[in-house]
Scaffold this motif. Sequence first.
Motif, PDB file in Angstrom:
ATOM      1  N   GLU A   1       0.834  -1.211   0.000  1.00 19.64           N
ATOM      2  CA  GLU A   1       0.000   0.000   0.000  1.00 19.64           C
ATOM      3  C   GLU A   1       0.868   1.259   0.000  1.00 19.64           C
ATOM      4  O   GLU A   1       0.564   2.235  -0.681  1.00 19.64           O
ATOM      5  N   LYS A   2       1.962   1.224   0.764  1.00 19.81           N
ATOM      6  CA  LYS A   2       2.871   2.368   0.828  1.00 19.81           C
ATOM      7  C   LYS A   2       3.526   2.605  -0.538  1.00 19.81           C
ATOM      8  O   LYS A   2       3.621   3.734  -1.016  1.00 19.81           O
ATOM      9  N   VAL A   3       3.953   1.524  -1.176  1.00 21.39           N
ATOM     10  CA  VAL A   3       4.577   1.622  -2.496  1.00 21.39           C
ATOM     11  C   VAL A   3       3.588   2.222  -3.497  1.00 21.39           C
ATOM     12  O   VAL A   3       3.933   3.128  -4.263  1.00 21.39           O
ATOM     13  N   LEU A   4       2.346   1.735  -3.487  1.00 21.58           N
ATOM     14  CA  LEU A   4       1.342   2.248  -4.420  1.00 21.58           C
ATOM     15  C   LEU A   4       1.028   3.718  -4.152  1.00 21.58           C
ATOM     16  O   LEU A   4       0.825   4.491  -5.088  1.00 21.58           O
ATOM     17  N   ASP A   5       1.009   4.118  -2.876  1.00 23.38           N
ATOM     18  CA  ASP A   5       0.788   5.530  -2.540  1.00 23.38           C
ATOM     19  C   ASP A   5       1.919   6.409  -3.079  1.00 23.38           C
ATOM     20  O   ASP A   5       1.672   7.482  -3.614  1.00 23.38           O
ATOM     21  N   ILE A   6       3.147   5.941  -2.934  1.00 25.86           N
ATOM     22  CA  ILE A   6       4.305   6.705  -3.423  1.00 25.86           C
ATOM     23  C   ILE A   6       4.255   6.836  -4.944  1.00 25.86           C
ATOM     24  O   ILE A   6       4.449   7.924  -5.495  1.00 25.86           O
ATOM     25  N   ILE A   7       3.963   5.730  -5.632  1.00 25.87           N
ATOM     26  CA  ILE A   7       3.877   5.755  -7.097  1.00 25.87           C
ATOM     27  C   ILE A   7       2.766   6.692  -7.548  1.00 25.87           C
ATOM     28  O   ILE A   7       2.940   7.499  -8.466  1.00 25.87           O
ATOM     29  N   SER A   8       1.621   6.611  -6.885  1.00 23.31           N
ATOM     30  CA  SER A   8       0.489   7.472  -7.234  1.00 23.31           C
ATOM     31  C   SER A   8       0.842   8.949  -7.032  1.00 23.31           C
ATOM     32  O   SER A   8       0.563   9.787  -7.895  1.00 23.31           O
ATOM     33  N   ASP A   9       1.466   9.254  -5.907  1.00 25.93           N
ATOM     34  CA  ASP A   9       1.850  10.636  -5.615  1.00 25.93           C
ATOM     35  C   ASP A   9       2.835  11.159  -6.659  1.00 25.93           C
ATOM     36  O   ASP A   9       2.692  12.279  -7.159  1.00 25.93           O
ATOM     37  N   ARG A  10       3.838  10.359  -6.991  1.00 25.64           N
ATOM     38  CA  ARG A  10       4.823  10.798  -7.991  1.00 25.64           C
ATOM     39  C   ARG A  10       4.150  10.996  -9.349  1.00 25.64           C
ATOM     40  O   ARG A  10       4.496  11.916 -10.094  1.00 25.64           O
ATOM     41  N   GLY A  11       3.191  10.129  -9.685  1.00 21.45           N
ATOM     42  CA  GLY A  11       2.477  10.279 -10.951  1.00 21.45           C
ATOM     43  C   GLY A  11       1.669  11.557 -10.998  1.00 21.45           C
ATOM     44  O   GLY A  11       1.656  12.263 -12.011  1.00 21.45           O
TER      45      GLY A  11
ATOM     46  N   TRP B   1      -0.912  -6.225 -15.726  1.00 20.53           N
ATOM     47  CA  TRP B   1      -1.179  -4.831 -16.059  1.00 20.53           C
ATOM     48  C   TRP B   1      -1.958  -4.136 -14.971  1.00 20.53           C
ATOM     49  O   TRP B   1      -1.790  -2.949 -14.752  1.00 20.53           O
ATOM     50  N   GLN B   2      -2.852  -4.851 -14.268  1.00 21.35           N
ATOM     51  CA  GLN B   2      -3.547  -4.243 -13.145  1.00 21.35           C
ATOM     52  C   GLN B   2      -2.540  -3.938 -12.044  1.00 21.35           C
ATOM     53  O   GLN B   2      -2.600  -2.926 -11.387  1.00 21.35           O
ATOM     54  N   HIS B   3      -1.587  -4.822 -11.888  1.00 26.02           N
ATOM     55  CA  HIS B   3      -0.517  -4.673 -10.885  1.00 26.02           C
ATOM     56  C   HIS B   3       0.264  -3.393 -11.136  1.00 26.02           C
ATOM     57  O   HIS B   3       0.649  -2.694 -10.215  1.00 26.02           O
ATOM     58  N   ARG B   4       0.468  -3.055 -12.380  1.00 23.59           N
ATOM     59  CA  ARG B   4       1.289  -1.892 -12.724  1.00 23.59           C
ATOM     60  C   ARG B   4       0.512  -0.584 -12.632  1.00 23.59           C
ATOM     61  O   ARG B   4       1.097   0.465 -12.574  1.00 23.59           O
ATOM     62  N   SER B   5      -0.815  -0.632 -12.678  1.00 20.38           N
ATOM     63  CA  SER B   5      -1.562   0.620 -12.689  1.00 20.38           C
ATOM     64  C   SER B   5      -1.957   1.091 -11.315  1.00 20.38           C
ATOM     65  O   SER B   5      -1.784   0.453 -10.338  1.00 20.38           O
TER      66      SER B   5
END
Length: 113
Positions: free
Chosen positions: A5-15, A109-113
Amino acid sequence: MQKAEKVLDIISDRGKRKLPLYRIYRLLYNKELFLIAYKNIYANNGAMTKGVTNETVDGMSIAKIDRIIDQLKRETYRFAPVRREYIKKKGSKKQRPLGLPTWNSRLFWQHRS
Protein backbone atom coordinates in the motif's frame (compact mmCIF):
# COMPACT_ATOMS: atom_id res chain seq x y z
CA MET A 1 10.68 -4.43 1.24
CA GLN A 2 8.05 -1.76 1.88
CA LYS A 3 4.38 -2.60 2.32
CA ALA A 4 2.46 -2.74 -0.96
CA GLU A 5 0.00 0.00 0.00
CA LYS A 6 2.87 2.37 0.83
CA VAL A 7 4.58 1.62 -2.50
CA LEU A 8 1.34 2.25 -4.42
CA ASP A 9 0.79 5.53 -2.54
CA ILE A 10 4.31 6.70 -3.42
CA ILE A 11 3.88 5.75 -7.10
CA SER A 12 0.49 7.47 -7.23
CA ASP A 13 1.85 10.64 -5.62
CA ARG A 14 4.82 10.80 -7.99
CA GLY A 15 2.48 10.28 -10.95
CA LYS A 16 0.18 13.10 -9.85
CA ARG A 17 3.20 15.39 -9.54
CA LYS A 18 4.50 14.17 -12.94
CA LEU A 19 7.76 12.96 -11.41
CA PRO A 20 9.71 10.04 -12.90
CA LEU A 21 10.03 6.63 -11.27
CA TYR A 22 13.36 4.87 -10.91
CA ARG A 23 14.30 1.24 -10.21
CA ILE A 24 10.70 0.18 -10.60
CA TYR A 25 11.35 -3.26 -12.09
CA ARG A 26 12.29 -4.65 -8.67
CA LEU A 27 8.81 -3.76 -7.41
CA LEU A 28 7.44 -6.46 -9.69
CA TYR A 29 8.89 -9.03 -7.27
CA ASN A 30 6.49 -7.94 -4.51
CA LYS A 31 3.84 -10.66 -4.10
CA GLU A 32 1.58 -8.27 -2.16
CA LEU A 33 1.22 -6.04 -5.23
CA PHE A 34 -0.02 -9.01 -7.27
CA LEU A 35 -2.50 -9.91 -4.52
CA ILE A 36 -3.83 -6.34 -4.51
CA ALA A 37 -4.14 -6.49 -8.31
CA TYR A 38 -6.01 -9.79 -8.02
CA LYS A 39 -8.37 -8.29 -5.44
CA ASN A 40 -9.09 -5.37 -7.77
CA ILE A 41 -10.01 -7.47 -10.80
CA TYR A 42 -11.35 -10.86 -9.67
CA ALA A 43 -14.93 -9.62 -9.22
CA ASN A 44 -15.12 -7.91 -12.64
CA ASN A 45 -17.54 -9.42 -15.15
CA GLY A 46 -14.66 -10.05 -17.54
CA ALA A 47 -12.66 -12.11 -15.03
CA MET A 48 -14.20 -15.32 -16.38
CA THR A 49 -13.64 -14.38 -20.03
CA LYS A 50 -10.91 -16.43 -21.65
CA GLY A 51 -8.18 -14.80 -23.67
CA VAL A 52 -5.95 -16.65 -26.15
CA THR A 53 -5.37 -19.31 -23.48
CA ASN A 54 -8.07 -20.95 -21.38
CA GLU A 55 -6.97 -19.09 -18.24
CA THR A 56 -9.57 -17.37 -16.08
CA VAL A 57 -9.72 -16.12 -12.51
CA ASP A 58 -10.48 -19.72 -11.40
CA GLY A 59 -6.90 -20.75 -12.10
CA MET A 60 -5.34 -18.14 -9.82
CA SER A 61 -3.14 -19.25 -6.94
CA ILE A 62 -0.18 -18.15 -4.84
CA ALA A 63 1.91 -20.72 -6.71
CA LYS A 64 0.99 -19.04 -10.03
CA ILE A 65 2.03 -15.64 -8.65
CA ASP A 66 5.29 -17.19 -7.46
CA ARG A 67 5.90 -18.59 -10.97
CA ILE A 68 5.24 -15.19 -12.57
CA ILE A 69 7.65 -13.49 -10.14
CA ASP A 70 10.28 -16.19 -10.77
CA GLN A 71 9.95 -15.71 -14.54
CA LEU A 72 10.30 -11.94 -14.08
CA LYS A 73 13.46 -12.43 -12.03
CA ARG A 74 14.93 -14.77 -14.65
CA GLU A 75 13.72 -12.37 -17.40
CA THR A 76 11.82 -15.16 -19.14
CA TYR A 77 8.25 -13.85 -18.66
CA ARG A 78 6.46 -13.42 -21.99
CA PHE A 79 3.09 -11.90 -22.67
CA ALA A 80 0.73 -14.04 -24.71
CA PRO A 81 -0.95 -12.50 -27.75
CA VAL A 82 -4.33 -10.85 -27.22
CA ARG A 83 -7.51 -12.44 -28.60
CA ARG A 84 -9.35 -9.93 -30.79
CA GLU A 85 -13.16 -9.86 -30.74
CA TYR A 86 -15.50 -7.36 -32.34
CA ILE A 87 -18.41 -5.99 -30.35
CA LYS A 88 -21.24 -3.68 -31.38
CA LYS A 89 -20.81 -0.01 -30.64
CA LYS A 90 -23.42 1.45 -28.33
CA GLY A 91 -26.24 3.01 -30.34
CA SER A 92 -24.79 1.91 -33.69
CA LYS A 93 -24.70 -1.06 -36.04
CA LYS A 94 -20.94 -0.68 -36.39
CA GLN A 95 -18.49 -2.80 -34.48
CA ARG A 96 -15.32 -1.97 -32.60
CA PRO A 97 -12.36 -4.20 -31.74
CA LEU A 98 -11.90 -5.48 -28.21
CA GLY A 99 -8.67 -7.11 -27.07
CA LEU A 100 -8.95 -9.98 -24.57
CA PRO A 101 -5.62 -10.63 -22.84
CA THR A 102 -4.76 -13.76 -20.88
CA TRP A 103 -5.45 -13.79 -17.16
CA ASN A 104 -1.73 -13.46 -16.35
CA SER A 105 -1.54 -10.37 -18.54
CA ARG A 106 -4.59 -8.84 -16.89
CA LEU A 107 -3.09 -9.44 -13.47
CA PHE A 108 0.25 -8.01 -14.53
CA TRP A 109 -1.18 -4.83 -16.06
CA GLN A 110 -3.55 -4.24 -13.14
CA HIS A 111 -0.52 -4.67 -10.88
CA ARG A 112 1.29 -1.89 -12.72
CA SER A 113 -1.56 0.62 -12.69
